[in-house]
Scaffold this motif. Sequence first.
Motif, PDB file in Angstrom:
ATOM      1  N   VAL A  71      -6.808  -0.384  -3.917  1.00 27.07           N
ATOM      2  CA  VAL A  71      -5.671  -0.619  -3.027  1.00 27.07           C
ATOM      3  C   VAL A  71      -6.056  -0.619  -1.548  1.00 27.07           C
ATOM      4  CG1 VAL A  71      -3.357   0.176  -2.400  1.00 27.07           C
ATOM      5  CG2 VAL A  71      -4.151   0.394  -4.749  1.00 27.07           C
TER       6      VAL A  71
ATOM      7  N   LEU B 233      -3.213  15.264  -1.726  1.00 19.98           N
ATOM      8  CA  LEU B 233      -3.972  14.022  -1.740  1.00 19.98           C
ATOM      9  C   LEU B 233      -4.813  13.890  -0.481  1.00 19.98           C
ATOM     10  CD1 LEU B 233      -3.349  10.532  -2.820  1.00 19.98           C
ATOM     11  CD2 LEU B 233      -3.371  10.838  -0.357  1.00 19.98           C
ATOM     12  N   ILE B 234      -4.230  14.198   0.653  1.00 21.70           N
ATOM     13  CA  ILE B 234      -4.950  14.058   1.917  1.00 21.70           C
ATOM     14  C   ILE B 234      -6.147  15.002   1.961  1.00 21.70           C
ATOM     15  CG2 ILE B 234      -4.790  14.490   4.397  1.00 21.70           C
ATOM     16  CD1 ILE B 234      -1.809  13.513   4.144  1.00 21.70           C
TER      17      ILE B 234
ATOM     18  N   SER C 113       1.614  14.791  -1.107  1.00 28.39           N
ATOM     19  CA  SER C 113       0.770  14.017  -0.191  1.00 28.39           C
ATOM     20  C   SER C 113      -0.281  14.913   0.430  1.00 28.39           C
ATOM     21  CB  SER C 113       1.610  13.410   0.931  1.00 28.39           C
ATOM     22  OG  SER C 113       2.368  12.332   0.467  1.00 28.39           O
ATOM     23  N   GLN C 114       0.149  16.099   0.732  1.00 24.78           N
ATOM     24  CA  GLN C 114      -0.765  17.051   1.371  1.00 24.78           C
ATOM     25  C   GLN C 114      -2.029  17.242   0.533  1.00 24.78           C
ATOM     26  OE1 GLN C 114      -0.434  18.266   4.302  1.00 24.78           O
ATOM     27  NE2 GLN C 114      -1.832  20.002   4.398  1.00 24.78           N
TER      28      GLN C 114
ATOM     29  N   LEU D 263      -2.363  11.150 -18.706  1.00 29.54           N
ATOM     30  CA  LEU D 263      -2.309  11.969 -17.494  1.00 29.54           C
ATOM     31  C   LEU D 263      -1.093  12.891 -17.513  1.00 29.54           C
ATOM     32  CD1 LEU D 263      -3.701  12.500 -14.787  1.00 29.54           C
ATOM     33  CD2 LEU D 263      -2.220  10.741 -13.794  1.00 29.54           C
TER      34      LEU D 263
ATOM     35  N   PHE E 293      -8.502   4.411  -6.990  1.00 31.29           N
ATOM     36  CA  PHE E 293      -7.324   3.926  -6.268  1.00 31.29           C
ATOM     37  C   PHE E 293      -7.693   3.415  -4.877  1.00 31.29           C
ATOM     38  CE2 PHE E 293      -3.579   4.643  -3.564  1.00 31.29           C
ATOM     39  CZ  PHE E 293      -2.646   3.897  -4.249  1.00 31.29           C
TER      40      PHE E 293
ATOM     41  N   ASN F  39       3.293   8.238   5.935  1.00 31.82           N
ATOM     42  CA  ASN F  39       4.403   8.310   4.979  1.00 31.82           C
ATOM     43  C   ASN F  39       5.003   9.706   4.938  1.00 31.82           C
ATOM     44  OD1 ASN F  39       3.662   5.748   4.346  1.00 31.82           O
ATOM     45  ND2 ASN F  39       2.848   6.230   2.333  1.00 31.82           N
ATOM     46  N   GLN F  40       4.119  10.656   4.839  1.00 35.69           N
ATOM     47  CA  GLN F  40       4.518  12.056   4.706  1.00 35.69           C
ATOM     48  C   GLN F  40       5.125  12.526   6.021  1.00 35.69           C
ATOM     49  OE1 GLN F  40       1.237  14.570   5.022  1.00 35.69           O
ATOM     50  NE2 GLN F  40       1.956  16.195   3.672  1.00 35.69           N
TER      51      GLN F  40
ATOM     52  N   GLN G 285      -2.560   6.194   6.265  1.00 37.76           N
ATOM     53  CA  GLN G 285      -1.317   5.724   5.651  1.00 37.76           C
ATOM     54  C   GLN G 285      -0.537   6.890   5.042  1.00 37.76           C
ATOM     55  OE1 GLN G 285      -0.363   2.127   4.854  1.00 37.76           O
ATOM     56  NE2 GLN G 285       1.564   3.153   4.479  1.00 37.76           N
TER      57      GLN G 285
ATOM     58  N   GLN H  45      -8.581  14.133 -10.517  1.00 35.53           N
ATOM     59  CA  GLN H  45      -7.943  13.642  -9.291  1.00 35.53           C
ATOM     60  C   GLN H  45      -8.951  12.916  -8.415  1.00 35.53           C
ATOM     61  OE1 GLN H  45      -6.124  17.203  -7.732  1.00 35.53           O
ATOM     62  NE2 GLN H  45      -4.115  16.671  -8.556  1.00 35.53           N
TER      63      GLN H  45
ATOM     64  N   LEU I 286      -8.591   9.085  -7.576  1.00 34.60           N
ATOM     65  CA  LEU I 286      -8.431   8.755  -6.164  1.00 34.60           C
ATOM     66  C   LEU I 286      -9.484   7.743  -5.736  1.00 34.60           C
ATOM     67  CD1 LEU I 286      -6.972   9.219  -3.538  1.00 34.60           C
ATOM     68  CD2 LEU I 286      -8.374  11.244  -3.140  1.00 34.60           C
TER      69      LEU I 286
ATOM     70  N   MET J 298       2.467   1.656  -3.461  1.00 31.94           N
ATOM     71  CA  MET J 298       1.537   2.059  -4.510  1.00 31.94           C
ATOM     72  C   MET J 298       1.029   3.472  -4.256  1.00 31.94           C
ATOM     73  SD  MET J 298      -0.401  -1.409  -5.598  1.00 31.94           S
ATOM     74  CE  MET J 298      -0.694  -0.707  -7.225  1.00 31.94           C
ATOM     75  N   LEU J 299       0.859   3.808  -3.003  1.00 35.21           N
ATOM     76  CA  LEU J 299       0.425   5.158  -2.671  1.00 35.21           C
ATOM     77  C   LEU J 299       1.477   6.170  -3.119  1.00 35.21           C
ATOM     78  CD1 LEU J 299      -1.639   6.975  -1.380  1.00 35.21           C
ATOM     79  CD2 LEU J 299      -0.651   6.492   0.857  1.00 35.21           C
TER      80      LEU J 299
ATOM     81  N   LYS K 244       2.201  10.379  -9.571  1.00 35.57           N
ATOM     82  CA  LYS K 244       1.539  10.450 -10.865  1.00 35.57           C
ATOM     83  C   LYS K 244       0.389  11.453 -10.884  1.00 35.57           C
ATOM     84  CE  LYS K 244      -0.141   6.577 -11.828  1.00 35.57           C
ATOM     85  NZ  LYS K 244      -0.684   5.273 -12.216  1.00 35.57           N
ATOM     86  N   VAL K 245      -0.446  11.381  -9.880  1.00 41.35           N
ATOM     87  CA  VAL K 245      -1.711  12.105  -9.939  1.00 41.35           C
ATOM     88  C   VAL K 245      -1.672  13.435  -9.179  1.00 41.35           C
ATOM     89  CG1 VAL K 245      -4.198  11.934  -9.496  1.00 41.35           C
ATOM     90  CG2 VAL K 245      -2.901   9.911 -10.198  1.00 41.35           C
ATOM     91  N   PHE K 246      -0.865  13.495  -8.124  1.00 43.63           N
ATOM     92  CA  PHE K 246      -0.827  14.714  -7.317  1.00 43.63           C
ATOM     93  C   PHE K 246       0.542  15.387  -7.357  1.00 43.63           C
ATOM     94  CE2 PHE K 246      -4.567  12.564  -5.829  1.00 43.63           C
ATOM     95  CZ  PHE K 246      -5.452  13.583  -5.514  1.00 43.63           C
ATOM     96  N   SER K 247       1.276  15.092  -8.423  1.00 43.46           N
ATOM     97  CA  SER K 247       2.597  15.703  -8.599  1.00 43.46           C
ATOM     98  C   SER K 247       3.439  15.625  -7.336  1.00 43.46           C
ATOM     99  CB  SER K 247       2.457  17.161  -9.032  1.00 43.46           C
ATOM    100  OG  SER K 247       1.660  17.249 -10.186  1.00 43.46           O
TER     101      SER K 247
ATOM    102  N   PHE L  84       1.251   6.613  -6.787  1.00 41.24           N
ATOM    103  CA  PHE L  84       0.006   7.307  -7.138  1.00 41.24           C
ATOM    104  C   PHE L  84       0.115   8.805  -6.859  1.00 41.24           C
ATOM    105  CE2 PHE L  84      -4.317   8.755  -6.124  1.00 41.24           C
ATOM    106  CZ  PHE L  84      -4.962   8.403  -7.294  1.00 41.24           C
TER     107      PHE L  84
ATOM    108  N   GLN M 286       0.831  -1.206   0.000  1.00 41.84           N
ATOM    109  CA  GLN M 286       0.000   0.000   0.000  1.00 41.84           C
ATOM    110  C   GLN M 286       0.864   1.253   0.000  1.00 41.84           C
ATOM    111  OE1 GLN M 286      -2.567  -0.683   3.382  1.00 41.84           O
ATOM    112  NE2 GLN M 286      -4.252  -1.351   2.072  1.00 41.84           N
ATOM    113  N   LYS M 287       1.892   1.228   0.802  1.00 39.60           N
ATOM    114  CA  LYS M 287       2.783   2.383   0.879  1.00 39.60           C
ATOM    115  C   LYS M 287       3.452   2.646  -0.463  1.00 39.60           C
ATOM    116  CE  LYS M 287       6.790   4.244   3.277  1.00 39.60           C
ATOM    117  NZ  LYS M 287       7.609   4.221   4.490  1.00 39.60           N
TER     118      LYS M 287
ATOM    119  N   GLN N 179      -7.737  16.304  -0.522  1.00 38.24           N
ATOM    120  CA  GLN N 179      -8.729  15.837  -1.489  1.00 38.24           C
ATOM    121  C   GLN N 179      -9.503  14.631  -0.948  1.00 38.24           C
ATOM    122  OE1 GLN N 179      -8.988  16.808  -5.172  1.00 38.24           O
ATOM    123  NE2 GLN N 179     -10.904  15.717  -4.886  1.00 38.24           N
ATOM    124  N   ALA N 180      -8.788  13.724  -0.325  1.00 37.28           N
ATOM    125  CA  ALA N 180      -9.427  12.516   0.216  1.00 37.28           C
ATOM    126  C   ALA N 180     -10.411  12.891   1.316  1.00 37.28           C
ATOM    127  CB  ALA N 180      -8.374  11.548   0.733  1.00 37.28           C
TER     128      ALA N 180
END
Lengths: 125, 125
Positions: free
Chosen positions: B87, A95-96, A92-93, B10, B83, B102-103, B98, B76, B80, A79-80, A86-89, A83, A76-77, A98-99
Amino acid sequence: MDVQPTNSELEVLTVLWELGSGTAREVHEELAKTKSTGYTTTLKIIQNMFDKGFLTREPKGQTHIYYSAVEQQVIQKQMLGGFVNKVFSGSSQNLILQALGNQKPNKDELDEIRAMLDELENKKK
Amino acid sequence: MDVQPTNSELEVLTVLWELGSGTAREVHEELAKTKSTGYTTTLKIIQNMFDKGFLTREPKGQTHIYYSAVEQQVIQKQMLGGFVNKVFSGSSQNLILQALGNQKPNKDELDEIRAMLDELENKKK
DNA sequence: AATAACCTACGATATAAATCGTAGGTTTTT
DNA sequence: AAAAACCTACGATTTATATCGTAGGTTATT
């Protein structure tokens, strides 16, 4: 260099993480609940995964019992990471945030994240 | 049915989101900084994307200026979602935890997330 | 006006992944 | 002991994606 599982391979891993172990037939039955491909397709994927080192196995009668050779968290780590790049340049910030926006977290989940944030902050000092 | 861009697509979108617009040549020059494929490869991908509706374009002399026809946030969000399902078995919560692990977020980032959490909680009431 | 340098469009090929058919062997059932 | 039902292994095919070569046209350079 951290070979990542393909989509189908990830499905197999997910089943094995869930079940702990299983024969090709058992994994196939599990996957068959959500998709409809032939048994030999699943078997072939599992064999490929064994060759690549994603799975271990032990003989049991005429068949094999398969185990994941990789930890779910590790995959998971990995692949994350890919991801996010690829998707969030790489952010992580973003992505978080957005999630969080997509999800509708309940109070407990919100608090769980807050606890995590506090922990991260303390570790920093 | 929410067709998702491929990896190469992408990459093109990311460049166009960055630049705002560009010719095939310009997009290619940008991509060439990190990968080395021929110009016609990039052109072909861009043409496919135009056919699929990912891009719009306007003629400019003998060439075209391309624009993204899709918003970064929307893509995105879409990707997401896929994903998380693949995953993290659909658990945004696990993905978030997760990602936090990581971050190494700094104080400002932590506070930004906290603010987001508070906002989500208020909306709920 | 010839040539070089660009452009687009598009078919052909290469590569990776997923899918399946079939051969050949072992158990289980009749 | 024959048949049915399982198993593995593996080559062949299908599908999706990425890559490139080349043809044919326009603009810029000599």
